[in-house]
Enzyme design. Structure first.
Site, PDB file in Angstrom:
ATOM      1  N   TYR A 157       0.853  -1.204   0.000  1.00 26.68           N
ATOM      2  CA  TYR A 157       0.000   0.000   0.000  1.00 26.68           C
ATOM      3  C   TYR A 157       0.889   1.254   0.000  1.00 26.68           C
ATOM      4  CZ  TYR A 157      -4.343   2.596   0.683  1.00 26.68           C
ATOM      5  OH  TYR A 157      -5.418   3.442   0.524  1.00 26.68           O
ATOM      6  N   LYS A 164      -3.007   8.691   2.540  1.00 25.38           N
ATOM      7  CA  LYS A 164      -4.246   8.596   3.324  1.00 25.38           C
ATOM      8  C   LYS A 164      -4.060   9.193   4.730  1.00 25.38           C
ATOM      9  CE  LYS A 164      -7.017   6.583   0.351  1.00 25.38           C
ATOM     10  NZ  LYS A 164      -7.989   7.434  -0.384  1.00 25.38           N
TER      11      LYS A 164
HETATM   12  P1  NAP Z   1     -11.897   3.846  -8.473  1.00 25.54           P
HETATM   13  O1  NAP Z   1     -13.213   3.437  -8.977  1.00 25.54           O
HETATM   14  O2  NAP Z   1     -10.712   3.558  -9.347  1.00 25.54           O
HETATM   15  O3  NAP Z   1     -11.938   5.373  -8.078  1.00 25.54           O
HETATM   16  C1  NAP Z   1     -10.791   6.190  -7.964  1.00 25.54           C
HETATM   17  C2  NAP Z   1     -11.122   7.442  -8.696  1.00 25.54           C
HETATM   18  O4  NAP Z   1     -10.089   8.421  -8.563  1.00 25.54           O
HETATM   19  C3  NAP Z   1     -11.291   7.192 -10.192  1.00 25.54           C
HETATM   20  O5  NAP Z   1     -12.505   7.757 -10.625  1.00 25.54           O
HETATM   21  C4  NAP Z   1     -10.115   7.922 -10.772  1.00 25.54           C
HETATM   22  O6  NAP Z   1     -10.299   8.347 -12.095  1.00 25.54           O
HETATM   23  C5  NAP Z   1     -10.020   9.078  -9.809  1.00 25.54           C
HETATM   24  N1  NAP Z   1      -8.817   9.846 -10.032  1.00 25.54           N
HETATM   25  C6  NAP Z   1      -7.534   9.424 -10.058  1.00 25.54           C
HETATM   26  N2  NAP Z   1      -6.735  10.456 -10.389  1.00 25.54           N
HETATM   27  C7  NAP Z   1      -7.535  11.538 -10.556  1.00 25.54           C
HETATM   28  C8  NAP Z   1      -7.304  12.891 -10.922  1.00 25.54           C
HETATM   29  N3  NAP Z   1      -6.072  13.355 -11.155  1.00 25.54           N
HETATM   30  N4  NAP Z   1      -8.378  13.718 -11.026  1.00 25.54           N
HETATM   31  C9  NAP Z   1      -9.629  13.267 -10.799  1.00 25.54           C
HETATM   32  N5  NAP Z   1      -9.906  12.005 -10.474  1.00 25.54           N
HETATM   33  C10 NAP Z   1      -8.868  11.152 -10.357  1.00 25.54           C
HETATM   34  O7  NAP Z   1     -11.564   3.117  -7.072  1.00 25.54           O
HETATM   35  P2  NAP Z   1     -12.282   3.146  -5.639  1.00 25.54           P
HETATM   36  O8  NAP Z   1     -11.702   1.979  -4.939  1.00 25.54           O
HETATM   37  O9  NAP Z   1     -13.733   3.298  -5.782  1.00 25.54           O
HETATM   38  O10 NAP Z   1     -11.640   4.439  -4.977  1.00 25.54           O
HETATM   39  C11 NAP Z   1     -12.429   5.521  -4.452  1.00 25.54           C
HETATM   40  C12 NAP Z   1     -11.816   5.993  -3.138  1.00 25.54           C
HETATM   41  O11 NAP Z   1     -12.021   4.970  -2.158  1.00 25.54           O
HETATM   42  C13 NAP Z   1     -10.321   6.240  -3.181  1.00 25.54           C
HETATM   43  O12 NAP Z   1     -10.018   7.355  -2.386  1.00 25.54           O
HETATM   44  C14 NAP Z   1      -9.760   4.986  -2.570  1.00 25.54           C
HETATM   45  O13 NAP Z   1      -8.483   5.186  -2.009  1.00 25.54           O
HETATM   46  C15 NAP Z   1     -10.798   4.766  -1.501  1.00 25.54           C
HETATM   47  N6  NAP Z   1     -10.796   3.444  -0.890  1.00 25.54           N
HETATM   48  C16 NAP Z   1     -10.876   2.334  -1.662  1.00 25.54           C
HETATM   49  C17 NAP Z   1     -10.849   1.086  -1.060  1.00 25.54           C
HETATM   50  C18 NAP Z   1     -10.899  -0.166  -1.896  1.00 25.54           C
HETATM   51  O14 NAP Z   1     -10.535  -1.230  -1.393  1.00 25.54           O
HETATM   52  N7  NAP Z   1     -11.358  -0.111  -3.126  1.00 25.54           N
HETATM   53  C19 NAP Z   1     -10.764   0.974   0.335  1.00 25.54           C
HETATM   54  C20 NAP Z   1     -10.696   2.132   1.106  1.00 25.54           C
HETATM   55  C21 NAP Z   1     -10.718   3.364   0.471  1.00 25.54           C
HETATM   56  P3  NAP Z   1      -9.472   7.567 -13.269  1.00 25.54           P
HETATM   57  O15 NAP Z   1      -9.950   6.157 -13.252  1.00 25.54           O
HETATM   58  O16 NAP Z   1      -9.799   8.331 -14.467  1.00 25.54           O
HETATM   59  O17 NAP Z   1      -8.013   7.654 -12.908  1.00 25.54           O
END
Ligand code: NAP
Length: 257
Positions: A157, A164
């Protein structure tokens, strides 16, 4: 379920139907909110537009959160179209893939800068621009998404854990700054969920397995469960809470071994 009838919100971080931000957007729309959704670049525009069409009268706008100009345009357009804003859902996070597979000690300067910029600073940049729109509505709620890797070490990570940690500290400092404006800032710390972003973390399947074995509830969580908690933080039920990190991880963060 919170009643968000008449509320106006922006959701950043929808990439596809697996995105946690999309689950939150859907839940918010079902609760009666009108939404602006963003896409990072034209590559994802059509996809986000298709999803947004499932919500009522959506605004779909471009925004790469690393560009001040994009952020300015986003909030100017929301101001013009909505005339104010009640909530922000921040779900943007990114670190270059190489940083999520090697040892942390090898983190590059650029990888560190990009991860912190996209995943932590963007919350501050958005909150500053949302503030005047929220003031016009008498206050607001800002919710971001974080992970336990901010507090504990999860192999691979790496710099995302550092980002984070910065994000969670930013939640507290923003909450302090914006409290007098009746703008609340909180985070949901989600357990691991299969999405585009998590697919980039080497060994992610093992993390899912460990949670299933050791979390008090002996299972993983899904994005709808995260969305329900996010909606609680957006809505009036949490009106006395700010600067909080709310865990939706089947209790994993409470376990020592
Ligand atoms: P996700 O669907 O890939 O979402 C991440 C988003 O961030 C995507 O829409 C991505 O767009 C966007 N992003 C990245 N760079 C960017 C930029 N420069 N400008 C604007 N948008 C940008 O994955 P997710 O897991 O749902 O993640 C959402 C949040 O939840 C994140 O903060 C992640 O760390 C958090 N989270 C996830 C988990 C997990 O296990 N999945 C657990 C805890 C927390 P692009 O695809 O276009 O890059």
């Amino acid at each position: 379920m919170a009643d968000l009838s008449g509320q106006l919100g922006v959701v950043v971080g929808v990439a596809n139907k697996r995105s946690i931000a999309w689950a939150i957007a859907q839940a918010a729309a079902e609760a009666g909110a009108r939404l602006a959704l963003t896409y990072q670049d034209v590559r994802l525009q059509e996809h986000v537009e298709e999803l947004a069409a499932m919500t009522r009268d959506p605004l779909v706008l471009p925004c790469d959160v690393t560009h001040d100009q994009h952020l300015d345009q986003l909030f100017e357009t929301i101001d013009r179209e909505f005339g104010g804003l009640d909530f922000v859902v921040h779900g943007a996070a990114f670190a270059p893939k190489a940083e999520l597979a090697d040892r942390f000690i090898h983190t590059s300067r650029d990888g560190f800068r990009i991860a912190l910029d996209v995943s932590a600073y963007s919350l501050v940049a958005m909150a500053r621009r949302a503030r005047p729109l929220m003031l016009r509505r008498g206050g607001g709620s800002i919710v971001t998404l974080t992970y336990l890797g901010s507090q504990r070490v999860f192999p691979n990570y790496n710099v995302m854990g550092v980002a984070k940690a910065a994000l969670e500290a930013s939640v507290r400092y923003l909450a302090y700054d914006l409290g007098p404006d009746n703008i609340r800032v909180n985070a949901v710390s989600a357990g691991p969920i299969r999405t585009l972003a998590s697919a980039g973390i080497a060994g992610f399947t093992d993390i899912l397995q460990v949670y299933r074995e050791r979390a008090p509830m002996r299972r993983n969580v899904d994005s709808n469960e995260v969305a329900d908690a996010a909606l609680f933080l957006v809505g009036p039920g949490s009106r006395g809470m700010t600067g909080e990190i709310l865990y939706v991880d089947a209790g994993y963060h409470t376990v020592g071994l």
